[in-house]
Every structure is written in structure tokens, then in C-alpha cells.
Design an enzyme around this catalytic site. Structure first.
Site, PDB file in Angstrom:
ATOM      1  N   TYR A  57       0.806  -1.229   0.000  1.00  0.00           N
ATOM      2  CA  TYR A  57       0.000   0.000   0.000  1.00  0.00           C
ATOM      3  C   TYR A  57       0.833   1.270   0.000  1.00  0.00           C
ATOM      4  O   TYR A  57       0.349   2.339  -0.360  1.00  0.00           O
ATOM      5  CB  TYR A  57      -0.950   0.015   1.210  1.00  0.00           C
ATOM      6  CG  TYR A  57      -0.235   0.051   2.549  1.00  0.00           C
ATOM      7  CD1 TYR A  57      -0.015   1.256   3.202  1.00  0.00           C
ATOM      8  CD2 TYR A  57       0.233  -1.117   3.147  1.00  0.00           C
ATOM      9  CE1 TYR A  57       0.656   1.289   4.421  1.00  0.00           C
ATOM     10  CE2 TYR A  57       0.898  -1.095   4.349  1.00  0.00           C
ATOM     11  CZ  TYR A  57       1.111   0.112   4.985  1.00  0.00           C
ATOM     12  OH  TYR A  57       1.780   0.142   6.180  1.00  0.00           O
ATOM     13  N   MET A  66       6.652   4.845   0.631  1.00  0.00           N
ATOM     14  CA  MET A  66       6.502   5.650   1.833  1.00  0.00           C
ATOM     15  C   MET A  66       5.991   4.749   2.957  1.00  0.00           C
ATOM     16  O   MET A  66       4.816   4.806   3.334  1.00  0.00           O
ATOM     17  CB  MET A  66       5.535   6.805   1.570  1.00  0.00           C
ATOM     18  CG  MET A  66       5.639   7.896   2.600  1.00  0.00           C
ATOM     19  SD  MET A  66       4.507   9.243   2.236  1.00  0.00           S
ATOM     20  CE  MET A  66       2.993   8.545   2.839  1.00  0.00           C
ATOM     21  N   PRO A  67       6.868   3.884   3.485  1.00  0.00           N
ATOM     22  CA  PRO A  67       6.426   2.975   4.544  1.00  0.00           C
ATOM     23  C   PRO A  67       5.921   3.741   5.767  1.00  0.00           C
ATOM     24  O   PRO A  67       6.534   4.727   6.187  1.00  0.00           O
ATOM     25  CB  PRO A  67       7.693   2.183   4.894  1.00  0.00           C
ATOM     26  CG  PRO A  67       8.603   2.347   3.724  1.00  0.00           C
ATOM     27  CD  PRO A  67       8.272   3.691   3.154  1.00  0.00           C
ATOM     28  N   HIS A  68       4.803   3.290   6.299  1.00  0.00           N
ATOM     29  CA  HIS A  68       4.253   3.919   7.504  1.00  0.00           C
ATOM     30  C   HIS A  68       3.249   2.970   8.142  1.00  0.00           C
ATOM     31  O   HIS A  68       2.667   2.130   7.466  1.00  0.00           O
ATOM     32  CB  HIS A  68       3.579   5.254   7.175  1.00  0.00           C
ATOM     33  CG  HIS A  68       2.469   5.123   6.177  1.00  0.00           C
ATOM     34  ND1 HIS A  68       2.707   5.017   4.825  1.00  0.00           N
ATOM     35  CD2 HIS A  68       1.127   5.056   6.330  1.00  0.00           C
ATOM     36  CE1 HIS A  68       1.548   4.897   4.186  1.00  0.00           C
ATOM     37  NE2 HIS A  68       0.577   4.913   5.072  1.00  0.00           N
ATOM     38  N   GLY A  69       3.107   3.132   9.437  1.00  0.00           N
ATOM     39  CA  GLY A  69       2.100   2.392  10.178  1.00  0.00           C
ATOM     40  C   GLY A  69       1.133   3.381  10.808  1.00  0.00           C
ATOM     41  O   GLY A  69       1.130   4.568  10.470  1.00  0.00           O
TER      42      GLY A  69
END
Length: 154
Positions: A57, A66-69
Site C-alpha cells: 500500500y 513511503m512505509p508507515h504504520g
């Protein structure tokens, strides 16, 4: 928190990093944020869990992830890390693979995440030539100067 200020204050830029898998690449970005006390180590697993659930995603443009949690998954304060890879990697995204630029984002709330984080990154890459300019950067200062020039032009 501005992208540039976060990268400078947290010393969270890593250029020409080497990784064999997309998971290793994501971990490099998260580890920079852990070292800067922006996120807890569990943030990394939260990102992996998100990919397992939703697919890649966070691969948002050709070559750019754009890795994010989520804020509750170990975020202590808003911050960013920036990683460029020596060798682009497959993230299993249909349109935007391979990836060689990762901007890992941690936001304390969803509003900050959308308004501040994503908009600043969109601004940086509105000029598509900035992808190659960023790939050419070899020092932290070159990255900060590129962001400064982009902000001045906006």
C-alpha cells in the site's frame, strides 16, 4: 514537523544503502527512526503486518515507497527517514516497482499523517526530475539542499 527539519534533527538519512529484500529496506528506514527515538521497534512489524493485510500500500509512485504504520503502533513523535538504495528492489507492486527511494513516515495522529507528511512528500516530487536528483545525492547535506530548493520554488 517539516520533512527537512526531521531528517536533519534526527540524522535520519541513509544514502546508497544495500538491501536484499524490500523488508530489509523498510527496516533500514525504521531503524533510523528507532535510533532517533521517533518510534518503538515494534513499528517495523506493524508495517509488515500492514503489507500482509493490504499489499504494498505504501508504494505510491514509480520507484518511491513511503512505509508507515498507524500512530498507535509505536509512534512516539512525528518524524521521517529517507533511504536511497544502491540496487532497486521489487515490492510486488503492479505499477511502481522497482523501488529505490523510501521515505518512512511516523505520525502521531492521522491528521498530521495526511496533511503534513504526504503533502510535503508530494511537494518534493511534484518536479519529477527530483527523483533523479535525489538518486544522485551522496551526502546528507545534498539531500537537505535539494529539499530547500524545492521548498523555495514552491
Amino acid at each position: 514537523m517539516k520533512l527537512r527539519d526531521s531528517l536533519a534533527e534526527n540524522k535520519s538519512i541513509r544514502l546508497q544503502a544495500e538491501a536484499e529484500t524490500w523488508q530489509e529496506a523498510v527496516k533500514i528506514g525504521v531503524d533510523l527512526l528507532v535510533a532517533a527515538d521517533v518510534v518503538e521497534p515494534r513499528y517495523y512489524q506493524a508495517i509488515l503486518d500492514g503489507v500482509e493485510q493490504f499489499g504494498p500500500y505504501f508504494v505510491i509512485a514509480p520507484g518511491l515507497a513511503m512505509p508507515h504504520g498507524r500512530p498507535e503502533e509505536g509512534v512516539k513523535k512525528t518524524g521521517f527517514s529517507l533511504v536511497t538504495l544502491k540496487k532497486p528492489l521489487e515490492f510486488n507492486h503492479d505499477d511502481n516497482d522497482p523501488v529505490d527511494i523510501l521515505i518512512t513516515m511516523a505520525a502521531v495522529d492521522a491528521n498530521t499523517h495526511q496533511e503534513v507528511g504526504i503533502m510535503q512528500i508530494v511537494n518534493l516530487f511534484e518536479d519529477e526530475e527530483n527523483f533523479d536528483r535525489l538518486r544522485a545525492c551522496r551526502t546528507e547535506q545534498e539531500v537537505l539542499d535539494l529539499i530547500d530548493r524545492t521548498n523555495a520554488a514552491a
